[in-house]
Design an enzyme around this catalytic site. Structure first.
Site, mmCIF file in Angstrom:
data_model
loop_
_atom_site.group_PDB
_atom_site.id
_atom_site.type_symbol
_atom_site.label_atom_id
_atom_site.label_comp_id
_atom_site.label_asym_id
_atom_site.label_seq_id
_atom_site.Cartn_x
_atom_site.Cartn_y
_atom_site.Cartn_z
ATOM 1 N N GLU A 253 11.575 23.424 13.608
ATOM 2 C CA GLU A 253 10.997 24.577 14.309
ATOM 3 C C GLU A 253 9.729 24.156 15.032
ATOM 4 O O GLU A 253 8.985 23.341 14.494
ATOM 5 C CB GLU A 253 10.685 25.696 13.314
ATOM 6 C CG GLU A 253 11.938 26.208 12.628
ATOM 7 C CD GLU A 253 11.656 27.284 11.570
ATOM 8 O OE1 GLU A 253 10.497 27.696 11.430
ATOM 9 O OE2 GLU A 253 12.605 27.703 10.896
ATOM 10 N N ARG B 265 15.369 29.042 4.999
ATOM 11 C CA ARG B 265 14.873 27.800 5.590
ATOM 12 C C ARG B 265 16.028 27.097 6.291
ATOM 13 O O ARG B 265 17.139 27.015 5.747
ATOM 14 C CB ARG B 265 14.292 26.869 4.527
ATOM 15 C CG ARG B 265 12.949 27.303 3.962
ATOM 16 C CD ARG B 265 11.817 27.220 4.979
ATOM 17 N NE ARG B 265 10.522 27.531 4.399
ATOM 18 C CZ ARG B 265 9.971 28.749 4.365
ATOM 19 N NH1 ARG B 265 10.603 29.777 4.890
ATOM 20 N NH2 ARG B 265 8.766 28.916 3.826
ATOM 21 N N HIS C 219 11.537 32.674 13.440
ATOM 22 C CA HIS C 219 10.973 32.694 12.082
ATOM 23 C C HIS C 219 9.956 33.843 11.914
ATOM 24 O O HIS C 219 8.783 33.604 11.649
ATOM 25 C CB HIS C 219 10.327 31.335 11.752
ATOM 26 C CG HIS C 219 10.209 31.093 10.277
ATOM 27 N ND1 HIS C 219 10.316 29.848 9.710
ATOM 28 C CD2 HIS C 219 9.981 31.938 9.237
ATOM 29 C CE1 HIS C 219 10.158 29.931 8.396
ATOM 30 N NE2 HIS C 219 9.954 31.207 8.094
HETATM 31 C C1 DGY Z 1 7.676 32.445 3.918
HETATM 32 O O1 DGY Z 1 6.838 33.246 3.496
HETATM 33 O O2 DGY Z 1 8.091 31.499 3.257
HETATM 34 C C2 DGY Z 1 8.121 32.670 5.302
HETATM 35 O O3 DGY Z 1 9.217 31.916 5.642
HETATM 36 C C3 DGY Z 1 6.971 32.463 6.254
HETATM 37 O O4 DGY Z 1 6.754 33.701 6.812
#
Ligand code: DGY
Length: 326
Positions: A267, A238, A286
């Site tokens: 984002e 993240r 992402h």
């Molecule tokens: C998650 O699964 O947390 C990813 O970052 C989204 O694809």
């Protein structure tokens, strides 16, 4: 009356039909735009279930207006977009999609590490731009990955899957985690380090920790300064775990060599984001879990969880287990 399920992003027909067979379903259908907050709140106010994605803020405001909401099936392993305490207080079950995305996300993390170390995006652009006119000994040289030290911050399921891939590249594996991971230590020779030891020693620092109150802003300028000047930083968890401005400054000052980033503070990032002018940054939108097989499995898990709640069973991947006492 069938339960009303609101789906906040366009999903493939197969998933839509699976839900529509049993429930009254509505879906946000604009593919290139997230559902506006006002519509999310309006739909949530009538919904028995929501199928959400990580860009949807599922918070106290939403819960307080969503009188009949029973379950939020979030299509991600991460659930930092959801106020879990508020969910439990309002008696709403929150579910995520762990396991099905572990290997896919680990593949992408390792691909990002390789792409950054071996300057693959830059090299592909070079060919596309017609700049490849001859072969030269030091043309687009990167740095080796094999036999180097990887430092994994966050040794959960995805961290461990990245460590497995690193072992295949004969890398020395360092890790930092809240708890020791005996299996990774025994099976992969992973060595537990303090955060500072990892930063000082790793050639590749890979962030795979979940975003929570302990990890928000974990990487500040001083942490990049503790890394080797030729270290490469990878973030596939993240964005807010990193102080983005500090990373920009560290890259600009040559305190670290390069960064591979699949996630960002806000984002999507704009085309004028400073990262996009830096040759030593590989930026991806992402896509950690973005394989067809895995995305279908994630949506399948969301459907399983919604069905479980309406059929009176415990959802398999319930996150806020304390909701059961309400
Ligand atoms: C998650 O699964 O947390 C990813 O970052 C989204 O694809």
């Amino acid at each position: 009356m069938k339960p009303f399920v609101y789906v906040t992003r366009k999903v493939p027909d197969e998933i839509y039909e699976r839900l529509a067979d049993k429930y009254n379903v509505e879906m946000w259908t604009e593919e290139d735009k997230a559902v506006p907050r006002s519509i999310l709140l309006e739909k949530a106010a009538k919904a028995d279930a929501l199928l959400t994605v990580i860009s949807d803020a599922v918070d106290e405001v939403l819960f307080s207006q969503a009188g009949q909401l029973k379950v939020v099936a979030n299509m991600a392993v991460g659930f930092d977009n959801i106020d879990l305490e508020a969910a439990s207080r309002h008696g709403v079950s929150i579910c995520n999609t762990p396991d099905v995305l572990t290997d896919t996300t680990a593949d992408l993390t390792f691909a990002l590490l390789l792409a950054t170390a071996r300057r693959m995006m830059e090299a592909a652009e070079f060919v596309k731009d017609g700049e490849w006119t001859s072969w030269a000994p030091m043309m687009l040289v990167g740095t080796d990955v094999h036999h180097k030290k990887i430092g994994i911050v966050g040794m959960g399921k995805i961290g461990t899957a990245v460590a497995k891939r690193a072992a295949g590249f004969d890398m020395e594996i360092l890790y930092h985690n809240r708890n020791r991971h005996e299996v990774a230590e025994e099976m992969l020779g992973a060595q537990y380090c303090t955060f500072d030891e990892l930063l000082a020693e790793a050639d590749f620092v890979v962030c795979l920790a979940p975003l929570n109150q302990d990890t928000r802003g974990l990487f500040q300028r001083e942490h990049f300064q503790k890394m080797k000047n030729d270290a490469i930083f990878i973030n596939a968890s993240r964005g807010p775990i990193i102080n983005e401005q500090a990373l920009i400054e560290a890259l600009t000052a040559g305190e670290i060599a390069a960064a591979g980033l699949d996630v960002f503070d806000k984002e999507p990032i704009n085309a004028d984001h400073p990262f996009l002018t830096m040759k030593n940054v590989v930026a991806l939108p992402h896509i950690g879990s973005a394989s067809k097989e895995t995305r279908m499995a994630m949506m399948g898990t969301c459907c399983d969880n919604i069905e479980a709640v309406f059929e009176g069973r415990h959802p398999k991947t319930l996150v806020n287990k304390d909701v059961l006492q309400f």
